[in-house]
Scaffold this motif. Structure first.
Motif, PDB file in Angstrom:
ATOM      1  N   ASN A   1       0.813  -1.216   0.000  1.00 28.92           N
ATOM      2  CA  ASN A   1       0.000   0.000   0.000  1.00 28.92           C
ATOM      3  C   ASN A   1       0.850   1.271   0.000  1.00 28.92           C
ATOM      4  OD1 ASN A   1      -2.442  -1.458   0.104  1.00 28.92           O
ATOM      5  ND2 ASN A   1      -2.187  -1.747   2.300  1.00 28.92           N
ATOM      6  N   SER A   2       2.163   1.115  -0.092  1.00 29.18           N
ATOM      7  CA  SER A   2       3.058   2.277  -0.110  1.00 29.18           C
ATOM      8  C   SER A   2       2.858   3.084  -1.394  1.00 29.18           C
ATOM      9  CB  SER A   2       4.514   1.816  -0.015  1.00 29.18           C
ATOM     10  OG  SER A   2       4.763   1.171   1.200  1.00 29.18           O
ATOM     11  N   GLU A   3       3.307   4.322  -1.344  1.00 28.81           N
ATOM     12  CA  GLU A   3       3.215   5.205  -2.515  1.00 28.81           C
ATOM     13  C   GLU A   3       4.051   4.650  -3.663  1.00 28.81           C
ATOM     14  OE1 GLU A   3       1.448   8.116  -2.938  1.00 28.81           O
ATOM     15  OE2 GLU A   3       0.507   7.586  -1.030  1.00 28.81           O
ATOM     16  N   GLY A   4       3.648   4.962  -4.894  1.00 28.35           N
ATOM     17  CA  GLY A   4       4.353   4.495  -6.082  1.00 28.35           C
ATOM     18  C   GLY A   4       5.825   4.872  -6.092  1.00 28.35           C
TER      19      GLY A   4
ATOM     20  N   GLU B   1       7.746   5.480  -3.572  1.00 28.41           N
ATOM     21  CA  GLU B   1       8.436   4.705  -2.537  1.00 28.41           C
ATOM     22  C   GLU B   1       8.734   3.290  -3.033  1.00 28.41           C
ATOM     23  OE1 GLU B   1       7.586   4.136   2.184  1.00 28.41           O
ATOM     24  OE2 GLU B   1       6.098   5.240   1.032  1.00 28.41           O
TER      25      GLU B   1
ATOM     26  N   LYS C   1       4.128  -3.837  -6.516  1.00 28.47           N
ATOM     27  CA  LYS C   1       3.199  -4.189  -5.429  1.00 28.47           C
ATOM     28  C   LYS C   1       3.056  -5.702  -5.323  1.00 28.47           C
ATOM     29  CE  LYS C   1       0.367  -0.047  -5.258  1.00 28.47           C
ATOM     30  NZ  LYS C   1      -0.983   0.498  -5.202  1.00 28.47           N
TER      31      LYS C   1
END
Length: 139
Positions: A85-88, A90, A113
């Protein structure tokens, strides 16, 4: 267990352990607590993890998923510092730290992901894959 015994099915989340062949497909068991069994037929898009690779900008053009998973394990162990669910940005930065030569035009955030989710599942349910050597697998 090896990556040849694990599969992913397009459209279904998670990973599956290959249990046994049938006349029309293969019996799979989910790699989680539920241990859900399904029969994958020719209608399913099934991929064994040992057949998956990640695009790179090197002369070879790809790196085997197994090599990437083992490199992640060697560098990060149990704490990736990111999750699915981390930012793209990241996630891209994470993959760049593990595989600097990955092809940013052909490897999408959704692929990273999946890589993170798969790593977490393998770490939890089949950690021996991450620590085995190719010589062990040949035996």
């Amino acid at each position: 267990m090896t990556l040849a015994e694990l599969a992913t099915i397009s459209g279904k989340g998670g990973l599956f352990k290959v249990m046994a062949p049938t006349k029309s497909g293969v019996i799979l068991e989910s790699l989680d607590e539920a241990k859900t069994k399904i029969v994958a037929t020719a209608n399913h898009r099934l991929s064994l993890l040992n057949e998956i690779s990640i695009y790179t900008t090197t002369k070879e053009g790809t790196v085997a998923l197994e090599d990437v998973l083992k490199k992640i394990h060697a560098e990060f162990g149990n704490d990736l510092g990111v999750d699915s669910n981390s930012e793209g940005a990241e996630l891209k930065s994470f993959l760049k730290s593990v595989l600097p030569e990955y092809d940013e035009d052909r490897v999408y955030v959704s692929d990273i992901k999946k890589l993170v989710k798969w790593y977490e599942l393998i770490l939890k349910y089949a950690a021996d894959i991450l620590t085995s050597t190719s010589e062990e697998e040949k035996k």
